[in-house]
Design an enzyme around this catalytic site. Structure first.
Site, PDB file in Angstrom:
ATOM      1  N   ARG A   1     -19.975 -18.810  37.356  1.00  0.00           N
ATOM      2  CA  ARG A   1     -19.565 -17.180  37.492  1.00  0.00           C
ATOM      3  C   ARG A   1     -19.667 -16.846  39.010  1.00  0.00           C
ATOM      4  O   ARG A   1     -18.823 -15.703  39.074  1.00  0.00           O
ATOM      5  CB  ARG A   1     -20.851 -16.294  36.671  1.00  0.00           C
ATOM      6  CG  ARG A   1     -22.132 -16.571  37.285  1.00  0.00           C
ATOM      7  CD  ARG A   1     -23.301 -15.734  36.643  1.00  0.00           C
ATOM      8  NE  ARG A   1     -24.432 -16.260  37.242  1.00  0.00           N
ATOM      9  CZ  ARG A   1     -25.528 -15.323  37.209  1.00  0.00           C
ATOM     10  NH1 ARG A   1     -25.560 -14.026  36.685  1.00  0.00           N
ATOM     11  NH2 ARG A   1     -26.835 -15.978  37.462  1.00  0.00           N
TER      12      ARG A   1
ATOM     13  N   HIS B   1      -3.852   3.181  -3.646  1.00  0.00           N
ATOM     14  CA  HIS B   1      -4.240   2.500  -2.286  1.00  0.00           C
ATOM     15  C   HIS B   1      -3.442   1.221  -2.035  1.00  0.00           C
ATOM     16  O   HIS B   1      -2.552   1.160  -1.262  1.00  0.00           O
ATOM     17  CB  HIS B   1      -5.543   2.245  -1.991  1.00  0.00           C
ATOM     18  CG  HIS B   1      -5.909   1.537  -0.966  1.00  0.00           C
ATOM     19  ND1 HIS B   1      -5.786   2.102   0.542  1.00  0.00           N
ATOM     20  CD2 HIS B   1      -6.222   0.115  -0.651  1.00  0.00           C
ATOM     21  CE1 HIS B   1      -5.943   1.272   1.153  1.00  0.00           C
ATOM     22  NE2 HIS B   1      -6.108  -0.042   0.877  1.00  0.00           N
TER      23      HIS B   1
ATOM     24  N   HIS C   1     -29.601 -15.079  22.986  1.00  0.00           N
ATOM     25  CA  HIS C   1     -28.577 -14.894  24.254  1.00  0.00           C
ATOM     26  C   HIS C   1     -28.151 -16.301  24.570  1.00  0.00           C
ATOM     27  O   HIS C   1     -27.275 -16.331  25.527  1.00  0.00           O
ATOM     28  CB  HIS C   1     -29.560 -14.151  25.200  1.00  0.00           C
ATOM     29  CG  HIS C   1     -29.752 -12.720  25.323  1.00  0.00           C
ATOM     30  ND1 HIS C   1     -30.368 -11.973  24.114  1.00  0.00           N
ATOM     31  CD2 HIS C   1     -29.454 -11.697  26.163  1.00  0.00           C
ATOM     32  CE1 HIS C   1     -30.558 -10.892  24.229  1.00  0.00           C
ATOM     33  NE2 HIS C   1     -29.790 -10.655  25.419  1.00  0.00           N
TER      34      HIS C   1
ATOM     35  N   GLY D   1     -11.308   4.718   6.891  1.00  0.00           N
ATOM     36  CA  GLY D   1     -11.780   3.368   7.202  1.00  0.00           C
ATOM     37  C   GLY D   1     -11.909   3.336   8.867  1.00  0.00           C
ATOM     38  O   GLY D   1     -12.905   2.665   9.177  1.00  0.00           O
TER      39      GLY D   1
ATOM     40  N   HIS E   1       0.709  -1.290  -0.042  1.00  0.00           N
ATOM     41  CA  HIS E   1       0.010   0.067   0.059  1.00  0.00           C
ATOM     42  C   HIS E   1       0.882   1.205  -0.076  1.00  0.00           C
ATOM     43  O   HIS E   1       1.164   1.801   0.933  1.00  0.00           O
ATOM     44  CB  HIS E   1      -0.839  -0.086   1.390  1.00  0.00           C
ATOM     45  CG  HIS E   1      -1.880  -1.039   1.315  1.00  0.00           C
ATOM     46  ND1 HIS E   1      -1.370  -2.148   1.944  1.00  0.00           N
ATOM     47  CD2 HIS E   1      -3.170  -1.426   0.906  1.00  0.00           C
ATOM     48  CE1 HIS E   1      -2.585  -3.234   1.866  1.00  0.00           C
ATOM     49  NE2 HIS E   1      -3.566  -2.687   1.353  1.00  0.00           N
TER      50      HIS E   1
ATOM     51  N   GLU F   1     -18.796  -4.154  23.631  1.00  0.00           N
ATOM     52  CA  GLU F   1     -17.781  -5.445  23.539  1.00  0.00           C
ATOM     53  C   GLU F   1     -16.581  -5.254  22.931  1.00  0.00           C
ATOM     54  O   GLU F   1     -15.694  -5.627  23.484  1.00  0.00           O
ATOM     55  CB  GLU F   1     -18.782  -6.563  23.320  1.00  0.00           C
ATOM     56  CG  GLU F   1     -19.835  -6.946  24.140  1.00  0.00           C
ATOM     57  CD  GLU F   1     -21.102  -6.081  23.575  1.00  0.00           C
ATOM     58  OE1 GLU F   1     -21.079  -5.395  22.662  1.00  0.00           O
ATOM     59  OE2 GLU F   1     -22.021  -6.289  24.487  1.00  0.00           O
TER      60      GLU F   1
ATOM     61  N   ARG G   1     -24.468 -19.585  34.067  1.00  0.00           N
ATOM     62  CA  ARG G   1     -25.258 -18.876  34.894  1.00  0.00           C
ATOM     63  C   ARG G   1     -25.919 -19.678  35.881  1.00  0.00           C
ATOM     64  O   ARG G   1     -26.106 -19.064  37.052  1.00  0.00           O
ATOM     65  CB  ARG G   1     -26.416 -18.524  33.909  1.00  0.00           C
ATOM     66  CG  ARG G   1     -27.345 -17.555  34.619  1.00  0.00           C
ATOM     67  CD  ARG G   1     -28.577 -17.073  33.506  1.00  0.00           C
ATOM     68  NE  ARG G   1     -29.688 -16.401  34.181  1.00  0.00           N
ATOM     69  CZ  ARG G   1     -30.965 -16.917  34.352  1.00  0.00           C
ATOM     70  NH1 ARG G   1     -31.360 -18.114  34.062  1.00  0.00           N
ATOM     71  NH2 ARG G   1     -31.902 -16.226  35.062  1.00  0.00           N
TER      72      ARG G   1
END
Lengths: 671, 671
Positions: free
Chosen positions: B356, B259, B472, B155, B25, B410, B519
């Site tokens: 957990r 590019h 989920h 970008g 590039h 996240e 959980r």
């Protein structure tokens, strides 16, 4: 009837359902109840008796955990969602799952819950409306003319995908997209002033949106006015910032404590008292019910449209038939024959080309047959070969075109393709480098969960990428996509398999397909007509030995060449080795036992699989006595041909693996 | 010496390297050459002889495809990157790969290329600086006092992660973060006015950044002034919008054609002529070289700091030693004994708790030992159990704390954790629901590629999620993470394995770990001291039968209970079944042959694996005669216990699979 009381019906039902399920999210439905009342009773053009009316307004609940808001709205306005379903919230087999699921519940336009994707898909829906209107409307016949409304919360706006999609929506000036932001200043970790302090209104103005700032989200008239104003802004999408209180009317109002757990009997009773709501659980007074009922209004709305469409059908019969076909998602009547001819044409060229080029050739052939093809790429158009010969880029003022420059926005591209497919009328496909499917993974997953026909053109497979190096060389992506339920993955070994993969992707109505394509040239492979037909099985015998095979070597994509060469070497040494091509492992796995046994006989235990990627899943096919030649690490930056040698993805390695597996089998037999 | 001429040296080297590699590039390095000259020669506090100097300024090339800019800067300023490496650009074994790779090239702070992640990691670096300064600086001793500079392009700014990270940086007011935006109006698909028209400056102002608009990116003095101004704004991060021309000075200037491909000999010659650059390829005139050389300046800068630090060490010897330990990434001296004691303590409780919760207990035990633990969550703090008893949330004015509320972000959390780890001084961990690891997948991948110790606390494993439903409930995520090279995946079956998983994650210096946690409550499992120790092998015999086993049943996480119960049933029928726990399949795979054989003897072919997820990878362990009990579809919304029954992840199913596998083996032996 006070409008507050109508909204209280939503609050009561949301509390009741969450309480009975002992699970769920009461705060958001209670906070958005007035927004729901304002939009659904007054503005939304919908017909509860026909959730499939093509010209209905679309509604997207981007903050899907507020599912009880949507279920209450559907129930109250007259959709086929009886109270028994609300009372069965979050139970197995109910139509009221924890988060809204498209295809399960009448009137649920899209599955939401993973935050940010709803608003992005809504951008796709609004785009579909605009493009269809341009294509099918005629003077006096606005058969496509509807809005897309979105409810979304702070979480959606924190997620990056909201930036990607809303920036594009601003560029495109999607005036019929109206988002209502449930600005309650609370997310799960508490008051958002510790992590979300941006000026959302200014941000959206920077995107080119119309923004209504600081509307009281509990004032029905103020909401009405803001929506009317937003509808009046036809050249920009609109964001209505609705100031609300989460869990409105409950003792836990304004606190994250009412976000994701039942309020508890005491708080429910206190809320009922405060609202003056004296009904037992899951009960709505007749007057409230009557005020909510939108069936008659909906019937009239659709009747008006039906009349227009009937006249349109008389005036433009071909156009009307085409519109109906497109909205049904049917393929053109003569599609199969013409597509098979295109495949034969590509096969007959006997060209050794990159499969990304073969994909472009197939698109060139498909484009004249299928105006519903709506392509695009995440800023890699030339590299991924998504711009076919009839492609016309959507350009300013973004009113028409069949090709979308999504920019460097893989995730939004995925969610927008989902929205385009959900809206109907288009068959979206989009391209990027395979490794960057990571960025969009959850959108691909949602496409599979919803059973949407979207096609991902994922090029630059494996270390075949070469010099761009390990950040750009996929290793685990193909396997990861194969493991995702419902995703159809194709990794063709040459132009012919690539062409067939496109055919299969387009005729698979209820699932997304991922076409894994090479950057580098792949040698053309000769096939019999039977073999050509067998590609559609996902796995088939590409080269057989004489007699019963002692060993099988299987591969997909660029590694088929290694398998063929290794088998030849063993044949020269007098061994009987079959070569199996598995362009779609998951499709092969769904074939009947007879076919699978005919390709991979259980008795043949000497088995080798080759794939220039994380190869663990191939153990399912080679067993404990077989060998897998694959990648165990990330790649390197170097010319591709050197990399295959460097990482031991070679004919020598496959040959050695065949010998190893043959002796493993002998050892077990001898034992 | 004109400064333009110094920048031209970068342009020449970028052209030469891309031309020789016939790949790469050139456009971005040529466009940003003046920005590079302004920052690296004048402002950046660095010591080319010691890229590990703790108080150096950090530099992040977020648009990593401009790698030749960075390599040229490193070479010219005096890092150990000789011209021969530049001439070996993109070749196997070179220190100049296609995209910058941390750990390979001296002075490369971070691997970049996947767009948007560099700027997000830079936010993490700048945060690390602030928190370390607050913790370790003393009056008169600013031993931590450096800036973080970022180059990024269109970008990066289109990608959603730039929104997530920059919104947070604004909230936190990270004044030492200075981003220079290569605003050249070009991305791969061409002029960006078709897909990127937002007002970037206004967007960043909405985030609370200082923005310098419209600086001429080819005017060294204008750049100087903008950087000085940005450094003066100490309470906000800064964005300097540098108007540049991609491929500056070449005939393809201003076009996407320069590019991602070599310019070609003709254009290179024309560029040289235009620049008045008469050197042969890979040659820099002595005067230019001398003007670039930053070694003496760097030596002095570090010498000054060394003197301060020496005095600091005399004044605060413990603090200085702790700072050095933290920056080395060493664990505290007595760590092992104390952590083992914590594990023993958790095991001794014999509690049947969700893993957990066990994870939180282990964090409670680790926190007093390790002030470097810097936790956080993507707006799910209470759910994922990341807030230990010594945790202190970073709150306005965001100067201190050991716990980060990342918001619903996240991906940015992942990239920021990478930045925190790269900076040094912290051991970051972050929590979210396992299914949303999808959003962050590529950041986890980059952590693995860079060999960074970051810990992902991924809770709400499998259909055990229950009522929240299929959006989920992870299915393919565990398998996908296991397939990613270098990622250490732990899926503990009870509190004890959960505690050991934390120990292993923290003592694994060169890789990210993903802790897959339930959980729901999981029953405590009794273990001998040998079994407790064996957890660190990744796989071990949890319950053995008397005598040589006829069959093995293996599992991880919540399904261990099903394996134990099924084995008991078969034992009651007189069969010999071994139960193997595999909390870390990939770690087990790296054990020596003796260990693996002792756990899973090759001769035992009746094998069953159970996992409530996409289970194909288990075929590697059960072979063609074995059976896998796993998920083949997405989940459903319902109470978790009902779902295990609904999807056939049951003791009955495991028992049946054991019988099937036993008869498969008999049939093969009989054949």
């Amino acid at each position: 009837m006070r409008r507050k009381q109508l909204a209280d019906a939503i609050r009561a039902l949301a509390m009741d359902a969450v309480e009975k399920a002992n699970s769920g999210h009461p705060g958001a439905p209670m906070g958005m109840a007035d927004m729901g009342e304002a939009l659904w009773r007054h503005v939304l053009r919908h017909n509860p008796a026909n959730p499939d009316w093509p010209d209905r307004d679309r509604f997207v609940l981007s903050n899907g955990h507020a599912s009880m808001l949507l279920y209450a709205l559907l129930h109250l306005t007259g959709y086929d969602l009886p109270m028994s379903e609300l009372a069965n919230f979050r139970q197995l087999g109910s139509k009221t799952p924890g988060h809204p699921e498209h295809g399960l519940t009448p009137g649920v336009e899209i599955s939401t819950g993973p935050l940010g994707q709803g608003i992005a898909s809504a951008v796709g829906m609004a785009l579909a409306e605009r493009l269809l209107a341009r294509e099918f409307n005629r003077p006096g016949f606005d058969i496509v003319n509807h809005s897309c409304y979105v409810f979304l919360g702070d979480g959606c706006l924190m997620e990056g995908i909201s930036h990607e999609a809303c920036s594009l929506a601003g560029t495109w000036g999607l005036g019929k997209l109206i988002a209502m932001y449930d600005a309650n200043n609370i997310s799960i970790d508490g008051k958002i002033d510790g992590w979300f302090t941006e000026d959302v209104a200014a941000r959206f103005e920077a995107y080119g949106w119309h923004v209504a700032r600081g509307v009281d989200g509990h004032d029905a008239e103020a909401l009405d006015a803001a929506i009317v104003q937003a509808k009046g802004v036809v050249d920009k999408p609109s964001l209505i910032v609705c100031r609300t209180r989460i869990g409105c009317c409950s003792p836990k109002e304004g606190s994250s404590k009412c976000h994701g757990a039942p309020l508890g009997a005491e708080a429910v009773a206190a809320t009922r008292a405060k609202m003056g709501w004296n009904e037992p659980p899951f009960s709505v007074p007749p007057a409230v019910r009557a005020a909510w009922d939108c069936r008659e209004k909906g019937r009239k709305l659709q009747a008006e449209w039906d009349a227009v469409f009937a006249e349109y059908s008389r005036t433009y019969p071909d156009l009307a038939a085409e519109f109906e076909r497109r909205m049904r998602g049917d393929l053109p009547a003569d599609w199969r024959a013409r597509v098979d001819a295109a495949i034969d044409g590509i096969a007959a060229q006997k060209e050794s080309i990159a499969t990304r080029i073969a994909s472009k050739q197939m698109l060139d052939a498909l484009a004249p047959l299928m105006p519903e093809l709506l392509g695009g790429a995440a800023d890699l158009t030339d590299s991924v070969g998504t711009f076919h010969k009839l492609a016309q880029r959507m350009e300013k003022p973004f009113q028409e075109g069949n090709y979308i420059a999504y920019g460097v926005r893989e995730f939004a591209m995925g969610a927008m393709m989902n929205g385009l497919a959900l809206h109907g009328g288009f068959m979206p496909y989009g391209g990027t480098f395979l490794v960057f499917s990571d960025y969009a993974k959850n959108a691909i997953r949602l496409a599979a969960l919803m059973g949407l026909r979207v096609v991902w053109v994922l090029t630059h497979d494996s270390i075949g990428v070469g010099e761009d190096g390990p950040t750009h060389q996929p290793v685990e992506q193909v396997a990861g996509l194969r493991l995702t339920p419902g995703v159809k993955v194709w990794r063709p070994c040459d132009a012919t398999e690539g062409a067939v993969a496109w055919k299969m992707a387009l005729q698979t109505r209820n699932a997304p397909s991922c076409l894994i394509l090479s950057r580098q040239k792949l040698p053309f492979v000769e096939r019999t007509p039977e073999q050509l037909a067998a590609i559609e099985r996902g796995g088939y015998i590409l080269r057989d030995c004489k007699g019963v095979p002692e060993a099988v070597v299987m591969a997909s994509g660029s590694e088929i060449q290694l398998a063929l060469a290794a088998a030849e070497r063993l044949a020269a040494g007098g061994r009987r080795v079959r070569v199996v091509s598995l362009p779609s492992v998951s499709l092969f796995a769904t074939q009947d036992e007879t076919w699978r046994e005919s390709v991979l006989p259980r008795a043949v235990r000497a088995r080798v699989a080759v794939e220039a990627g994380a190869a663990d899943i191939w153990h399912a096919y080679v067993g404990l006595d077989g060998c897998v030649v694959g990648m165990r690490s990330f790649g390197e930056s170097a010319p591709a041909s050197e990399l295959f040698a460097h990482f031991g993805i070679t004919v020598d390695a496959v040959e050695a693996a065949l010998h190893t597996s043959l002796s493993n089998v002998s050892a077990v037999k001898g034992a």
